[in-house]
Each structure stands twice: as structure tokens, then as C-alpha cells.
Design a protein around this motif. Structure first.
Motif, mmCIF file in Angstrom:
data_model
loop_
_atom_site.group_PDB
_atom_site.id
_atom_site.type_symbol
_atom_site.label_atom_id
_atom_site.label_comp_id
_atom_site.label_asym_id
_atom_site.label_seq_id
_atom_site.Cartn_x
_atom_site.Cartn_y
_atom_site.Cartn_z
ATOM 1 N N ASP A 119 0.812 -1.219 0.000
ATOM 2 C CA ASP A 119 0.000 0.000 0.000
ATOM 3 C C ASP A 119 0.841 1.264 0.000
ATOM 4 O O ASP A 119 0.335 2.346 -0.327
ATOM 5 C CB ASP A 119 -0.944 -0.001 1.208
ATOM 6 N N PHE B 45 2.464 1.095 -4.016
ATOM 7 C CA PHE B 45 1.578 1.149 -5.183
ATOM 8 C C PHE B 45 0.305 1.931 -4.896
ATOM 9 O O PHE B 45 -0.160 1.984 -3.756
ATOM 10 C CB PHE B 45 1.215 -0.274 -5.624
ATOM 11 N N ASP B 46 -0.267 2.511 -5.946
ATOM 12 C CA ASP B 46 -1.558 3.195 -5.809
ATOM 13 C C ASP B 46 -2.688 2.168 -5.944
ATOM 14 O O ASP B 46 -2.423 0.979 -6.201
ATOM 15 C CB ASP B 46 -1.681 4.334 -6.822
ATOM 16 N N PRO B 47 -3.959 2.562 -5.766
ATOM 17 C CA PRO B 47 -5.069 1.594 -5.828
ATOM 18 C C PRO B 47 -5.162 0.837 -7.154
ATOM 19 O O PRO B 47 -5.757 -0.245 -7.212
ATOM 20 C CB PRO B 47 -6.303 2.463 -5.599
ATOM 21 N N ASP B 48 -4.573 1.369 -8.218
ATOM 22 C CA ASP B 48 -4.599 0.688 -9.516
ATOM 23 C C ASP B 48 -3.375 -0.189 -9.734
ATOM 24 O O ASP B 48 -3.190 -0.757 -10.816
ATOM 25 C CB ASP B 48 -4.695 1.720 -10.644
ATOM 26 N N GLY B 49 -2.534 -0.293 -8.697
ATOM 27 C CA GLY B 49 -1.367 -1.150 -8.800
ATOM 28 C C GLY B 49 -0.166 -0.516 -9.472
ATOM 29 O O GLY B 49 0.808 -1.211 -9.784
ATOM 30 N N ARG B 50 -0.209 0.784 -9.672
ATOM 31 C CA ARG B 50 0.929 1.472 -10.286
ATOM 32 C C ARG B 50 1.890 1.961 -9.216
ATOM 33 O O ARG B 50 1.447 2.455 -8.174
ATOM 34 C CB ARG B 50 0.433 2.663 -11.117
ATOM 35 N N LYS C 80 4.066 4.128 -6.875
ATOM 36 C CA LYS C 80 4.031 5.536 -6.474
ATOM 37 C C LYS C 80 5.432 6.117 -6.643
ATOM 38 O O LYS C 80 6.379 5.694 -5.967
ATOM 39 C CB LYS C 80 3.591 5.651 -5.013
#
Length: 214
Positions: A48, A51-56, A58
Motif C-alpha cells: 500500500d 503502489f496506488d489503488p490501480d497497482g501502479r 508511487k
């Protein structure tokens, strides 16, 4: 299983992960615990935060920055690894390439799990960590000498303490079973002395029980 590779130094790039009370749920989120092997846990480490909520990834997270891409040493905040007991957090960090974590303090269970799995944890006073971070701003590489128990950075050398058993396990590549088997002569000697003194405590199973005749 033991790793017979002798390890006397951990040298590499140190990344500052200065989060107070970073718990094992953050290090290894629960959705990555539903496995039957240890494989692939590196994908879940600090998920968490990485990665961001879309799995990319940060881009501002320290381990996603180019200069820390191959970091194998972490500089943590106080109470690193607190929270629930899960060895997956240790295994995941190791799979990510982390060989050592330096912090002012650690969660007790995490500390034991890590050292028993050959992940080096070093407790270093906050004022020394501050000096260490100053040096890392100039040169991001550290050398940890396991035999001399010293951390060497750009302009400082810091000593650290490591228990004899854990030092032996990390340097010689021993797991808990391997470390115990090295004590086999002492264990057998104790067993003989004990049974000689207390013979009624020894139960022999030299013969299997005979089945009753029909």
C-alpha cells in the motif's frame, strides 16, 4: 534448510524508510498471506506504500526512486516490525533483496523471526542514525562488517551488538535446525547423564508391540 554460504559483510545501498511503528500488516498485507509456499512474497512487501489503488508504483515512495532501486539495507524508524506475528513479513523483505534493517528499536516478535531467518536487524541509537543519514545523503552505500560488528559509512564507523547465537547463524548460514544440530554432542551427553541419574525416565521402544494372537 541451511544456506552454507558464509556471509561476513552486507554491503550495498541503504534506503531511509523512516516510518515510526511500521507494523507487519503494512510490511506484508493480509491478502498476500493466502499462500502455501513462500514464493512471490516480494510483490506484497509494503504494497500500500509502494503502489496506488490501480497497482501502479508511487513515484514518490523511497523504494520506487531510481537511486534506491537496488537498496538492500533499510534504515527504519522506531518500533519497526511491530504488530501481528507473521514470518511472511521477513520472507518478503528477503525476497525483495533486503539483507539488513537498521532502526532504533524493533517489534519483539519480528526481531526474533528476522534473526532466526538470517535477516540482520541492528539496533542503533537515534543520534547515531541521524549521523548515518547525514552520511547517506553524500554516499548511499554502507558496509556492515558482521565479524567486527561495525557499520561503515562515508565518515563514521558505528559498532553494534548482536547475540552470539544469532551472529553465528547469520555468518555461517544456519537456520534453527542447523544451529541446534551443531549442539548435538552436548545434547547427547546431557541425555546420557540424565538417564543415568533418572533411569525410570527413560522409555525404550526397541520392539514394536506384538499383536495379540487370534
Amino acid at each position: 534448510m541451511d544456506d552454507k554460504t558464509r556471509m561476513t559483510h552486507i554491503t550495498g545501498i541503504a534506503a531511509p524508510l523512516l516510518i515510526d511503528n511500521l507494523d507487519t500488516d503494512q510490511i506484508m498485507p493480509k491478502q498476500f498471506l493466502r499462500i502455501i509456499t513462500r514464493e512471490g512474497l516480494d510483490k506484497g512487501v509494503l504494497f500500500d506504500l509502494r503502489f496506488d489503488p490501480d497497482g501502479r508504483p508511487k513515484p514518490d515512495f523511497v523504494l520506487n526512486r531510481a537511486e534506491y532501486k537496488n537498496a538492500n539495507i533499510l534504515i527504519g524508524g522506531p518500533n519497526f516490525g511491530c504488530g501481528s506475528s507473521r514470518e511472511h513479513a521477513v520472507w518478503g523483505l528477503q525476497q525483495l533483496g533486503v539483507g539488513a534493517v537498521i532502526a532504533p528499536s524493533f517489534g519483539e516478535i519480528f526481531f526474533s523471526n528476522a534473526l532466526n531467518n538470517r535477516l540482520l536487524l541492528i539496533v542503533l541509537e537515534p543520534e547515531k542514525i541521524a549521523l548515518l543519514l547525514q552520511d547517506l545523503a553524500i554516499d548511499k552505500r554502507l558496509d556492515i562488517d558482521l565479524e567486527k560488528m561495525e557499520i561503515r559509512c562515508a565518515s563514521h564507523v558505528f559498532g553494534f551488538v548482536l547475540g552470539a547465537r544469532h551472529k553465528k547463524m547469520i555468518v555461517e548460514g544456519l537456520d534453527m535446525v542447523g544451529a541446534t544440530m551443531q549442539l548435538l554432542p552436548q545434547i547427547e551427553a546431557f541425555e546420557q547423564t540424565y538417564h543415568a541419574a533418572f533411569p525410570w525416565g527413560k522409555v525404550l521402544f526397541s520392539e514394536a508391540p506384538q499383536e495379540a494372537s487370534a
